[in-house]
Design an enzyme around this catalytic site. Sequence first.
Site, mmCIF file in Angstrom:
data_model
loop_
_atom_site.group_PDB
_atom_site.id
_atom_site.type_symbol
_atom_site.label_atom_id
_atom_site.label_comp_id
_atom_site.label_asym_id
_atom_site.label_seq_id
_atom_site.Cartn_x
_atom_site.Cartn_y
_atom_site.Cartn_z
ATOM 1 N NE ARG A 279 -5.079 -1.364 9.439
ATOM 2 C CZ ARG A 279 -3.947 -0.870 8.919
ATOM 3 N NH1 ARG A 279 -3.946 0.273 8.288
ATOM 4 N NH2 ARG A 279 -2.846 -1.533 9.021
ATOM 5 N NE ARG B 11 7.000 -2.163 6.439
ATOM 6 C CZ ARG B 11 5.672 -2.179 6.425
ATOM 7 N NH1 ARG B 11 5.000 -1.654 5.405
ATOM 8 N NH2 ARG B 11 5.012 -2.727 7.420
ATOM 9 C CE LYS C 112 -2.005 -1.123 3.930
ATOM 10 N NZ LYS C 112 -1.332 -2.418 4.234
ATOM 11 N NE ARG D 236 5.488 -0.051 10.460
ATOM 12 C CZ ARG D 236 4.360 -0.255 9.796
ATOM 13 N NH1 ARG D 236 4.205 0.284 8.596
ATOM 14 N NH2 ARG D 236 3.398 -0.973 10.302
ATOM 15 N NE ARG E 254 1.450 -4.943 11.340
ATOM 16 C CZ ARG E 254 2.700 -4.882 10.856
ATOM 17 N NH1 ARG E 254 3.685 -5.461 11.521
ATOM 18 N NH2 ARG E 254 2.948 -4.230 9.757
HETATM 19 P P1 ADP Z 1 0.901 -1.714 7.441
HETATM 20 O O1 ADP Z 1 1.556 -0.766 6.478
HETATM 21 O O2 ADP Z 1 1.840 -2.762 7.910
HETATM 22 O O3 ADP Z 1 -0.420 -2.201 6.959
HETATM 23 P P2 ADP Z 1 0.124 0.659 8.986
HETATM 24 O O4 ADP Z 1 1.307 1.547 8.966
HETATM 25 O O5 ADP Z 1 -0.975 0.974 8.050
HETATM 26 O O6 ADP Z 1 0.617 -0.860 8.775
HETATM 27 O O7 ADP Z 1 -0.476 0.581 10.453
HETATM 28 C C1 ADP Z 1 0.358 0.308 11.556
HETATM 29 C C2 ADP Z 1 -0.483 0.227 12.815
HETATM 30 O O8 ADP Z 1 -1.132 1.493 13.031
HETATM 31 C C3 ADP Z 1 -1.594 -0.796 12.823
HETATM 32 O O9 ADP Z 1 -1.138 -2.089 13.194
HETATM 33 C C4 ADP Z 1 -2.540 -0.199 13.869
HETATM 34 O O10 ADP Z 1 -2.050 -0.413 15.184
HETATM 35 C C5 ADP Z 1 -2.430 1.302 13.591
HETATM 36 N N1 ADP Z 1 -3.440 1.747 12.602
HETATM 37 C C6 ADP Z 1 -3.202 2.264 11.373
HETATM 38 N N2 ADP Z 1 -4.344 2.567 10.746
HETATM 39 C C7 ADP Z 1 -5.348 2.236 11.602
HETATM 40 C C8 ADP Z 1 -6.775 2.282 11.537
HETATM 41 N N3 ADP Z 1 -7.421 2.748 10.455
HETATM 42 N N4 ADP Z 1 -7.465 1.851 12.615
HETATM 43 C C9 ADP Z 1 -6.849 1.394 13.725
HETATM 44 N N5 ADP Z 1 -5.522 1.295 13.831
HETATM 45 C C10 ADP Z 1 -4.764 1.716 12.796
HETATM 46 P P1 ADP Z 2 2.144 -1.778 3.210
HETATM 47 O O1 ADP Z 2 2.071 -0.272 3.210
HETATM 48 O O2 ADP Z 2 0.963 -2.399 2.540
HETATM 49 O O3 ADP Z 2 2.392 -2.345 4.573
HETATM 50 P P2 ADP Z 2 4.724 -1.430 1.852
HETATM 51 O O4 ADP Z 2 4.451 -0.641 0.631
HETATM 52 O O5 ADP Z 2 5.382 -0.748 2.988
HETATM 53 O O6 ADP Z 2 3.386 -2.211 2.314
HETATM 54 O O7 ADP Z 2 5.599 -2.696 1.399
HETATM 55 C C1 ADP Z 2 6.059 -3.675 2.334
HETATM 56 C C2 ADP Z 2 7.470 -4.137 1.934
HETATM 57 O O8 ADP Z 2 7.391 -4.878 0.710
HETATM 58 C C3 ADP Z 2 8.441 -2.990 1.670
HETATM 59 O O9 ADP Z 2 9.701 -3.412 2.100
HETATM 60 C C4 ADP Z 2 8.386 -2.806 0.149
HETATM 61 O O10 ADP Z 2 9.623 -2.316 -0.382
HETATM 62 C C5 ADP Z 2 8.128 -4.223 -0.322
HETATM 63 N N1 ADP Z 2 7.277 -4.286 -1.533
HETATM 64 C C6 ADP Z 2 6.239 -3.493 -1.856
HETATM 65 N N2 ADP Z 2 5.673 -3.872 -3.026
HETATM 66 C C7 ADP Z 2 6.384 -4.964 -3.441
HETATM 67 C C8 ADP Z 2 6.293 -5.832 -4.595
HETATM 68 N N3 ADP Z 2 5.359 -5.652 -5.537
HETATM 69 N N4 ADP Z 2 7.180 -6.849 -4.676
HETATM 70 C C9 ADP Z 2 8.124 -7.042 -3.728
HETATM 71 N N5 ADP Z 2 8.262 -6.259 -2.636
HETATM 72 C C10 ADP Z 2 7.403 -5.230 -2.485
#
Ligand code: ADP
Ligand code: ADP
Length: 217
Positions: A89, A129, A13, A162, A173
């Site tokens: 979410r 990551r 994302k 992170r 998660r």
């Molecule tokens: P990822 O990129 O791994 O999906 P995020 O950065 O979006 O993770 O979110 C990290 C954490 O922040 C989540 O595990 C949760 O604790 C909190 N969080 C983010 N967005 C929301 C939301 N819309 N509602 C509740 N908690 C959230």
């Molecule tokens: P999210 O916001 O959904 O948690 P991220 O964009 O932070 O996901 O991506 C999670 C990890 O996977 C990062 O280290 C990123 O560089 C890697 N990544 C993202 N897209 C791809 C892909 N299409 N193929 C391989 N690795 C990816």
Amino acid sequence: MNILIMGGPGAGKGTMSARIVAQFHVNHISTGDIFRAEIGSGSELGQKAKSYMDQGLLVPDEITNAMVAEYLAHLSDRKCGFLLDGYPRTLDQAQAFDTISAQQPDLAIDVVLAMEIPFATLAERITGRRLCKQCGEIYHIKANPSKQEGICDVCGSELYQRQDDTLESLEVRLAEYHRQTEPVMAFYEAKGLVRHINANQPIEAVWDDVKKALTNL
Ligand code: ADP
Ligand code: ADP
Ligand code: ZN
């Protein structure tokens, strides 16, 4: 155009969001990034969110909904709309957002990008990551490494991992995603807004599919 991007932790994302923002000039609203910034600044909101985030649990809806409403009310530049990344979410959040956008039609969501990927592949994404402390650029030690290990290509700052990017937290998660976020996908599916993206391809191929989904609305 108002876009919502959804998908499990590590689906890509954030990576696609950076590209969408650059190409379509929308505001990026990432609740995860906002929470991390609040924790970094030591605010009261950050202190409330931290214990949940550290465990991989979702922050309670009333805290999250209030934060997003506040954020939207104070957007200094509405640009060409916004990209919601990581919100809504839960069904409660989706309903809260529906209520706000019923009052302000320019906030209505036009398209939902569903980033689809087998959960078994997410462990490698999450543990590999790395992020830039300064500019937020997203790297992966194998799939998208920086030229110099530990240093951001864009701004030269240090990269970090992170705190919640561990296998233990990923398990929680993913359980949260199943229980709370999958019903949100069904909510938008019923409105006919969802575009399915195969997120289990190389980054450039995913980006091609995302661009197609956003230009053929
Ligand atoms: P990822 O990129 O791994 O999906 P995020 O950065 O979006 O993770 O979110 C990290 C954490 O922040 C989540 O595990 C949760 O604790 C909190 N969080 C983010 N967005 C929301 C939301 N819309 N509602 C509740 N908690 C959230
Ligand atoms: P999210 O916001 O959904 O948690 P991220 O964009 O932070 O996901 O991506 C999670 C990890 O996977 C990062 O280290 C990123 O560089 C890697 N990544 C993202 N897209 C791809 C892909 N299409 N193929 C391989 N690795 C990816
Ligand atoms: Zn950087």
